[in-house]
Design an enzyme around this catalytic site. Structure first.
Site, PDB file in Angstrom:
ATOM      1  N   HIS A  85      17.658  66.894  13.987  1.00 34.76           N
ATOM      2  CA  HIS A  85      19.129  66.732  13.477  1.00 34.76           C
ATOM      3  C   HIS A  85      18.946  65.494  12.424  1.00 34.76           C
ATOM      4  O   HIS A  85      18.040  64.686  12.551  1.00 34.76           O
ATOM      5  CB  HIS A  85      19.919  66.364  14.416  1.00 34.76           C
ATOM      6  CG  HIS A  85      20.004  65.025  15.236  1.00 34.76           C
ATOM      7  ND1 HIS A  85      20.136  64.648  16.356  1.00 34.76           N
ATOM      8  CD2 HIS A  85      19.481  63.845  14.751  1.00 34.76           C
ATOM      9  CE1 HIS A  85      20.173  63.746  16.824  1.00 34.76           C
ATOM     10  NE2 HIS A  85      19.692  62.965  15.793  1.00 34.76           N
ATOM     11  N   GLU A 108      23.514  68.681  14.270  1.00 31.60           N
ATOM     12  CA  GLU A 108      22.764  69.422  15.414  1.00 31.60           C
ATOM     13  C   GLU A 108      22.059  70.571  14.883  1.00 31.60           C
ATOM     14  O   GLU A 108      22.849  71.238  13.888  1.00 31.60           O
ATOM     15  CB  GLU A 108      23.503  69.479  16.554  1.00 31.60           C
ATOM     16  CG  GLU A 108      24.011  68.093  16.959  1.00 31.60           C
ATOM     17  CD  GLU A 108      23.216  67.099  17.660  1.00 31.60           C
ATOM     18  OE1 GLU A 108      21.618  67.346  17.588  1.00 31.60           O
ATOM     19  OE2 GLU A 108      23.443  66.390  18.638  1.00 31.60           O
ATOM     20  N   ASP A 137      27.459  58.273   9.927  1.00 34.57           N
ATOM     21  CA  ASP A 137      28.266  58.715  11.066  1.00 34.57           C
ATOM     22  C   ASP A 137      28.947  57.613  12.184  1.00 34.57           C
ATOM     23  O   ASP A 137      28.665  56.623  11.714  1.00 34.57           O
ATOM     24  CB  ASP A 137      27.395  59.653  11.897  1.00 34.57           C
ATOM     25  CG  ASP A 137      25.963  59.133  11.992  1.00 34.57           C
ATOM     26  OD1 ASP A 137      25.689  57.842  12.078  1.00 34.57           O
ATOM     27  OD2 ASP A 137      24.830  59.804  12.364  1.00 34.57           O
ATOM     28  N   ASN A 169      15.211  66.734  17.961  1.00 35.10           N
ATOM     29  CA  ASN A 169      15.725  68.189  17.675  1.00 35.10           C
ATOM     30  C   ASN A 169      15.670  68.366  16.404  1.00 35.10           C
ATOM     31  O   ASN A 169      16.396  69.853  15.994  1.00 35.10           O
ATOM     32  CB  ASN A 169      16.720  68.385  18.459  1.00 35.10           C
ATOM     33  CG  ASN A 169      18.055  67.734  17.998  1.00 35.10           C
ATOM     34  OD1 ASN A 169      18.000  67.156  17.152  1.00 35.10           O
ATOM     35  ND2 ASN A 169      19.190  67.970  18.706  1.00 35.10           N
TER      36      ASN A 169
HETATM   37  P1  PGA Z   1      16.612  57.055  16.137  1.00 35.21           P
HETATM   38  O1  PGA Z   1      17.642  57.907  15.833  1.00 35.21           O
HETATM   39  O2  PGA Z   1      16.319  56.075  14.957  1.00 35.21           O
HETATM   40  O3  PGA Z   1      17.280  56.066  17.136  1.00 35.21           O
HETATM   41  O4  PGA Z   1      15.186  57.532  16.549  1.00 35.21           O
HETATM   42  C1  PGA Z   1      17.359  58.723  14.685  1.00 35.21           C
HETATM   43  C2  PGA Z   1      18.087  60.174  14.560  1.00 35.21           C
HETATM   44  O5  PGA Z   1      18.731  60.439  15.710  1.00 35.21           O
HETATM   45  O6  PGA Z   1      18.891  60.538  13.723  1.00 35.21           O
END
Ligand code: PGA
Length: 247
Positions: free
Chosen positions: A137, A142, A67, A135
């Site tokens: 995702h 999301e 992404d 959450n």
């Molecule tokens: P993070 O993000 O590794 O910064 O915790 C993971 C994500 O949101 O997929």
């Protein structure tokens, strides 16, 4: 889906690296799906240090990232292209032409999405590295995203903007939109390795592994993937270890 309880974040990264290393030794032209965020940083440090010791070459490896933020100027220090260059690609012998990150500032974003999905379908990652959001995702998919989604533009949820604000001067600077591989694209990987560390991921990890398969928790789709390994440390695995639904 295989769950591995690792000792700590370092052990999570080491185990992920062991999979990658073994796979590249077997297939030097491996296609590696990569993720940004804080979780894979230690893994990337291991890749760099082992490469610098002369143990592994990335000359023929191809990478595809999940992404990118929409609208950040080229070279913006918070863009995911910048993140990947600085935290990995600039420090290993990979050919940058073989590294793909969605173009968040493409003039025609719909076309970029279509081309990205089609690229993923003809270059299925042999291993896809994934993080998980608090959450549930995966990438920027999301809760509520269709399991059938291909690469698309998303409006970020407030919770994700808050989670990511730590990388920006303040919350208002976090872009509101991102371009993300869809869930169908992610599921096309031959193997998926999801890394989860820290207590903020505990509820999401429980729901991903033990909860119902529902678009309310995008990571729960991984239960249906034929070759997924989930690496969790003790804190992210709290609810799984106590075998109880999060309170
Ligand atoms: P993070 O993000 O590794 O910064 O915790 C993971 C994500 O949101 O997929």
């Amino acid at each position: 889906m295989r769950f591995i309880l690792a000792k700590d974040a370092t052990d999570v990264s080491q185990r992920a690296y062991d999979f990658i290393r073994k796979s590249i030794l077997q297939n030097p032209s491996l296609i590696l799906g990569l993720a940004t965020g804080s979780t894979p940083l230690e893994l990337y440090k291991l890749m760099i240090s082992d490469h610098k010791r002369g143990n592994l070459s990335y000359k023929k490896v191809k990478t595809i990232n999940l992404d990118e933020y929409v609208g950040l100027p080229e070279g913006h220090p918070q863009s995911y292209r910048y993140f990947m260059d600085n935290n990995l690609f600039n420090h290993i012998d990979i050919d940058k032409n073989n590294t793909k990150v969605p173009k968040g500032n493409a003039i025609n974003l719909d076309k970029e999405c279509e081309e990205y999905s089609s690229f993923v379908s003809t270059n299925r990652p042999d291993i896809q590295i994934l993080g998980i959001g608090s959450n549930g995702h995966i990438a920027f998919n999301e809760p509520g995203t269709s399991f059938n989604s291909s690469t698309h533009i998303v409006k970020l949820k407030d919770s994700t903007i808050k989670d990511n604000a730590r990388f920006f001067e303040n919350e208002s600077e976090v872009p509101q939109q991102a371009i993300t591989m869809g869930i169908k694209d992610i599921m096309s990987a031959k193997m998926i390795i999801l890394l989860a560390t820290g207590s903020s991921k505990a509820e999401a990890l429980y729901r991903a592994i033990k909860g119902p398969i529902t678009e309310d928790c995008p990571a729960s789709i991984l239960q249906t993937h034929p070759n997924t390994v989930i690496l969790g440390d003790h804190t992210s695995s709290f609810w799984i270890r106590v075998n109880r639904e999060p309170e």
